[in-house]
Design a protein around this motif. Structure first.
Motif, PDB file in Angstrom:
ATOM      1  N   CYS A 164      43.728  44.766  44.717  1.00 57.72           N
ATOM      2  CA  CYS A 164      42.934  45.420  45.696  1.00 57.72           C
ATOM      3  C   CYS A 164      43.179  46.516  45.937  1.00 57.72           C
TER       4      CYS A 164
ATOM      5  N   ARG B 208      38.828  34.009  43.021  1.00 53.84           N
ATOM      6  CA  ARG B 208      40.350  35.475  43.390  1.00 53.84           C
ATOM      7  C   ARG B 208      39.052  36.345  43.998  1.00 53.84           C
TER       8      ARG B 208
ATOM      9  N   ALA C 164      38.520  36.966  47.088  1.00 54.18           N
ATOM     10  CA  ALA C 164      39.761  37.429  47.829  1.00 54.18           C
ATOM     11  C   ALA C 164      40.735  39.036  47.466  1.00 54.18           C
ATOM     12  N   HIS C 165      40.690  39.250  46.124  1.00 55.17           N
ATOM     13  CA  HIS C 165      40.456  40.532  46.340  1.00 55.17           C
ATOM     14  C   HIS C 165      39.818  41.503  47.492  1.00 55.17           C
TER      15      HIS C 165
ATOM     16  N   ILE D 140      40.551  41.797  51.043  1.00 50.38           N
ATOM     17  CA  ILE D 140      41.480  42.179  51.391  1.00 50.38           C
ATOM     18  C   ILE D 140      41.797  43.603  51.219  1.00 50.38           C
TER      19      ILE D 140
ATOM     20  N   TYR E  67      47.292  38.396  50.128  1.00 51.06           N
ATOM     21  CA  TYR E  67      46.648  37.148  49.517  1.00 51.06           C
ATOM     22  C   TYR E  67      47.417  35.539  49.217  1.00 51.06           C
TER      23      TYR E  67
ATOM     24  N   ALA F  30      41.677  30.325  46.422  1.00 50.13           N
ATOM     25  CA  ALA F  30      42.796  31.693  46.630  1.00 50.13           C
ATOM     26  C   ALA F  30      41.645  32.167  47.947  1.00 50.13           C
TER      27      ALA F  30
ATOM     28  N   PHE G 217      43.126  34.460  52.140  1.00 47.10           N
ATOM     29  CA  PHE G 217      43.984  35.592  52.494  1.00 47.10           C
ATOM     30  C   PHE G 217      44.417  35.025  53.724  1.00 47.10           C
TER      31      PHE G 217
ATOM     32  N   ARG H 251      52.244  33.061  48.554  1.00 46.33           N
ATOM     33  CA  ARG H 251      51.426  34.827  49.071  1.00 46.33           C
ATOM     34  C   ARG H 251      52.641  35.446  48.243  1.00 46.33           C
TER      35      ARG H 251
ATOM     36  N   ASP I  42      48.713  40.484  46.043  1.00 48.51           N
ATOM     37  CA  ASP I  42      47.256  39.902  44.857  1.00 48.51           C
ATOM     38  C   ASP I  42      47.811  39.305  44.126  1.00 48.51           C
ATOM     39  N   ALA I  43      46.468  38.651  43.244  1.00 45.90           N
ATOM     40  CA  ALA I  43      47.324  37.061  42.119  1.00 45.90           C
ATOM     41  C   ALA I  43      47.687  37.696  41.245  1.00 45.90           C
TER      42      ALA I  43
END
Length: 270
Positions: free
Chosen positions: A111, A170, A173-174, A177, A189, A210, A212, A239, A242-243
């Motif tokens: 992120c 993912r 989400a990244h 975020i 995440y 995924a 957030f 949580r 990030d991944a």
């Protein structure tokens, strides 16, 4: 509503290989389990456990040479209702944020919010701060990225996902975020179980999902830019920033994943 959740992961290891696994239901939902999500290994292997810096439950083992199956099967209770978002939730000024939120304002491995700072303010600076701004970010990301399992990449950052316009959950989400952090909104995440309850067929193969959480007035709120609609039956696993923080498996040696199955199915009670 009850959900049957679980997984089967089949690996082939050419040599004994240390592993860290992050596959247990998050502690915040353990009390809702009817059947514990005990991890099973075939062949049996000694497993130790610890909590990481974010409170996630992690398992540690050395997988033996050869074929290894890691699995679990459990039942969890769920409200059966679609997720809700407090659309009137405001943005909390940085100086008033709880200390534990501050790490989720910083750029991280995937992120890279520092690379998206100017773009974020150009795109979302005019949107009402708080939940409306986070939702605007989700709407943008949902439209920006084209979903395709074949476009999965374990090294793609948020800024690369923006440029390439493709990826998997993912990547959605990244990017969301990173935009939130660029706008001074703490975001973390989440890895989850998420089935297809309440959605029309055809259903894709089961997988982990995924999403957030963003910190707004009143606390953390879940957002899902991949689906971008309230869903039923999301079960949190872990949580992190990030991944990289919440990988379901981390292996320290060569291996081949030869089988992968995940399920999150409604239990139909007579």
């Amino acid at each position: 509503m009850k959900l049957r959740i679980g997984y089967e992961l089949d690996y082939d290891f050419p040599q004994p290989t240390p592993m860290i696994l992050m596959l247990h239901v998050h502690f915040s939902r353990v009390s809702e389990l009817d059947e514990p999500d005990h991890m099973r290994l075939d062949p049996p292997v000694r497993v130790s456990a610890y909590r990481d810096g974010f409170g996630n439950w992690c398992s540690r083992l050395v997988a033996p040479q050869g074929r290894v199956r890691i699995s679990a099967d459990a039942v969890i209770n769920d409200s059966g209702l679609p997720e809700t978002i407090r659309h009137d939730a405001g943005q909390v000024p940085v100086e008033l944020l709880p200390e534990e939120c501050l790490v989720f304002l910083l750029a991280s491995r995937f992120c890279d919010s520092d690379r998206l700072l100017d773009l974020a303010w150009q795109l979302f600076g005019h949107v009402l701060p708080g939940a409306p701004r986070v939702q605007a970010i989700c709407d943008f990301v949902h439209q920006r990225i084209a979903f395709d399992y074949n476009d999965a990449s374990v090294t793609r950052t948020a800024s690369e996902a923006y440029r390439e316009g493709r990826g998997v959950c993912r990547d959605y989400a990244h990017l969301a975020i990173a935009f939130c952090r660029a706008m001074n909104i703490p975001a973390r995440y989440c890895t989850c179980y998420l089935g297809d309850v309440g959605t029309p067929p055809p259903f894709p193969p089961g997988d982990f999902a995924a999403s957030f959480e963003a910190y707004l007035s009143g606390g953390w709120e879940m957002f899902d830019p991949r689906n971008n609609v309230p869903r039923v039956g999301r079960v949190l696993i872990a949580r992190g920033r990030d991944a990289a923080d919440v990988a379901i498996t981390t292996t320290f040696g060569p291996n081949t994943l030869v089988g992968f199955r995940v399920w999150t199915d409604e239990v139909i009670e007579a």
